[in-house]
Design an enzyme around this catalytic site. Sequence first.
Site, PDB file in Angstrom:
ATOM      1  CB  SER A 145      52.264 -51.950   2.430  1.00 22.96           C
ATOM      2  OG  SER A 145      53.616 -53.751   2.102  1.00 22.96           O
ATOM      3  CE1 TYR A 159      52.905 -51.276   7.408  1.00 28.09           C
ATOM      4  CE2 TYR A 159      53.217 -53.137   6.679  1.00 28.09           C
ATOM      5  CZ  TYR A 159      53.414 -51.940   6.203  1.00 28.09           C
ATOM      6  OH  TYR A 159      53.734 -50.727   5.687  1.00 28.09           O
TER       7      TYR A 159
HETATM    8  P1  NAP Z   1      58.162 -43.743   7.906  1.00 27.46           P
HETATM    9  O1  NAP Z   1      60.252 -43.414   7.347  1.00 27.46           O
HETATM   10  O2  NAP Z   1      58.268 -44.722   9.020  1.00 27.46           O
HETATM   11  O3  NAP Z   1      57.570 -42.395   8.100  1.00 27.46           O
HETATM   12  C1  NAP Z   1      56.857 -42.564   9.274  1.00 27.46           C
HETATM   13  C2  NAP Z   1      55.459 -41.583   8.910  1.00 27.46           C
HETATM   14  O4  NAP Z   1      54.535 -41.247   9.740  1.00 27.46           O
HETATM   15  C3  NAP Z   1      56.410 -40.113   9.998  1.00 27.46           C
HETATM   16  O5  NAP Z   1      56.764 -38.644   9.536  1.00 27.46           O
HETATM   17  C4  NAP Z   1      56.049 -40.106  11.333  1.00 27.46           C
HETATM   18  O6  NAP Z   1      55.962 -38.880  11.706  1.00 27.46           O
HETATM   19  C5  NAP Z   1      54.779 -40.273  10.851  1.00 27.46           C
HETATM   20  N1  NAP Z   1      53.335 -40.717  11.461  1.00 27.46           N
HETATM   21  C6  NAP Z   1      53.537 -42.351  12.462  1.00 27.46           C
HETATM   22  N2  NAP Z   1      53.041 -42.074  13.692  1.00 27.46           N
HETATM   23  C7  NAP Z   1      51.493 -41.057  13.168  1.00 27.46           C
HETATM   24  C8  NAP Z   1      50.558 -41.154  13.931  1.00 27.46           C
HETATM   25  N3  NAP Z   1      50.272 -41.741  14.846  1.00 27.46           N
HETATM   26  N4  NAP Z   1      49.909 -40.179  13.064  1.00 27.46           N
HETATM   27  C9  NAP Z   1      50.571 -38.650  12.438  1.00 27.46           C
HETATM   28  N5  NAP Z   1      51.929 -39.312  12.060  1.00 27.46           N
HETATM   29  C10 NAP Z   1      52.406 -40.337  12.068  1.00 27.46           C
HETATM   30  O7  NAP Z   1      57.270 -44.814   7.325  1.00 27.46           O
HETATM   31  P2  NAP Z   1      57.802 -45.172   5.478  1.00 27.46           P
HETATM   32  O8  NAP Z   1      58.317 -45.099   5.312  1.00 27.46           O
HETATM   33  O9  NAP Z   1      57.623 -43.284   5.011  1.00 27.46           O
HETATM   34  O10 NAP Z   1      55.904 -44.986   4.736  1.00 27.46           O
HETATM   35  C11 NAP Z   1      55.693 -43.834   4.743  1.00 27.46           C
HETATM   36  C12 NAP Z   1      53.414 -45.683   4.138  1.00 27.46           C
HETATM   37  O11 NAP Z   1      54.303 -46.125   2.961  1.00 27.46           O
HETATM   38  C13 NAP Z   1      53.463 -45.876   5.403  1.00 27.46           C
HETATM   39  O12 NAP Z   1      51.890 -46.055   5.448  1.00 27.46           O
HETATM   40  C14 NAP Z   1      54.215 -47.251   4.809  1.00 27.46           C
HETATM   41  O13 NAP Z   1      53.035 -48.309   5.637  1.00 27.46           O
HETATM   42  C15 NAP Z   1      54.141 -47.698   3.478  1.00 27.46           C
HETATM   43  N6  NAP Z   1      54.906 -48.405   3.475  1.00 27.46           N
HETATM   44  C16 NAP Z   1      55.950 -47.880   3.895  1.00 27.46           C
HETATM   45  C17 NAP Z   1      57.347 -49.239   2.950  1.00 27.46           C
HETATM   46  C18 NAP Z   1      58.652 -48.835   3.304  1.00 27.46           C
HETATM   47  O14 NAP Z   1      59.588 -49.735   2.802  1.00 27.46           O
HETATM   48  N7  NAP Z   1      59.380 -48.257   3.649  1.00 27.46           N
HETATM   49  C19 NAP Z   1      56.572 -50.368   2.143  1.00 27.46           C
HETATM   50  C20 NAP Z   1      55.462 -50.619   1.592  1.00 27.46           C
HETATM   51  C21 NAP Z   1      54.949 -49.613   2.625  1.00 27.46           C
HETATM   52  P3  NAP Z   1      57.141 -38.408  13.824  1.00 27.46           P
HETATM   53  O15 NAP Z   1      57.811 -38.944  12.703  1.00 27.46           O
HETATM   54  O16 NAP Z   1      56.912 -36.723  13.393  1.00 27.46           O
HETATM   55  O17 NAP Z   1      56.317 -39.262  14.711  1.00 27.46           O
END
Ligand code: NAP
Length: 250
Positions: A145, A159
Site C-alpha cells: 500500500s 496497517y
Molecule cells: P477488500 O475489498 O476489503 O477485500 C478483501 C478480500 O480479502 C476479500 O476477498 C476477503 O474475503 C479477503 N480476506 C479478508 N481476510 C482474509 C483472510 N484472513 N484470509 C483470506 N482472505 C481474507 O480489499 P481491497 O481493497 O481489494 O484490498 C486488497 C489489497 O489491496 C489489500 O492488501 C489492501 O491492503 C491493499 N490496498 C487496498 C487499497 C484500497 O484503497 N482499497 C489501498 C492500498 C492497498 P471475504 O470477503 O470472503 O472475507
Amino acid sequence: MATNRVLLITGASRGIGAATARLAASRGYDVCVNYRRNRAAADAVVDACHAAGARAAAVPADVAVEGDVVALFQACDRTLGPVTALVNNTGILETQMRVESMDAARLARVFATNVTGSFLCAREAIRRMSPKHGGAGGAIVNVSSGASRLGSPGEYVDYAASKGAIDTLTIGLAQEVADDGIRVNCVRPGFIYTDIHASGGEPNRVDRVKQFVPMKRGGQPEEVAHAILWLLSDEASFTTGAFIDVTGGK
Ligand code: NAP
C-alpha cells in the site's frame, strides 16, 4: 499462449483481488480464487473466470492460519495444478484510531493476516515453484500500500506498518529466490474504490481524500490489476524486487 499457468490470488472474492482474477482469466491463467467468508462472491468471480474461458476454483482459507494455507495450496494442486504464480493480495485494516488506543489483540489480527499470511503463502508457493522442489520457477506479486510510505497517521498506523513489512518481504525474498527462477515484486495501491474502507469505519473515505491525490481522483480495482498482471507476465522477465505505485501520484 503458455499453458498451465496457475495463479492463486488470496482475498479474491471482491475488490482488487477479484479484479485481478477476472483480468488474469482473460489473459489465459487458470485462477484459484481464495476467500475467507463470502462464498457467493467468490463463486461469482469463478463464474466470470469460466466465462473468460479459464479454469477456476473458489477455495476458502484464512491466510492467518497455517493449516488453512497449507490446505489452500493443496486444494489448488488437486483442482488446477501447482501454482506458477501467486498474488499475496489479502489485507485487512480495522477501525480508524490513534496508536495510543490500539490493543494487542487488534495488532495481532492485523499482523497475522497481512504479514504472517503473506509469508505463509509465499512459502507454499516457493515449495511448488522452486527447481529445488521440482518446480519450474514462477512469479509472486505482493500487494502492499502507499500507506507503507505515508504511515496512515490518525487512521491505522498498524496497517501501514504491516505494509512496510510487505515491502521488506519483497526486497529480501526477491533476492533469496532469484536464482530459483522466481520473481518477487510489489504493487502499492493508493486510494482505491473497494469495500476495505468500510472496515475502517469510513465507507466513503476515497471521496474524502481524493483531493490530496495529484490526479484528483480515486483509483479503480482494475487499474491495480493491470499493474499486477504486468509484473506476473513475461514482459517483466528481468524485473524482480521492484515496486509499482498505483496511487495517482501520491
Ligand atoms: P477488500 O475489498 O476489503 O477485500 C478483501 C478480500 O480479502 C476479500 O476477498 C476477503 O474475503 C479477503 N480476506 C479478508 N481476510 C482474509 C483472510 N484472513 N484470509 C483470506 N482472505 C481474507 O480489499 P481491497 O481493497 O481489494 O484490498 C486488497 C489489497 O489491496 C489489500 O492488501 C489492501 O491492503 C491493499 N490496498 C487496498 C487499497 C484500497 O484503497 N482499497 C489501498 C492500498 C492497498 P471475504 O470477503 O470472503 O472475507
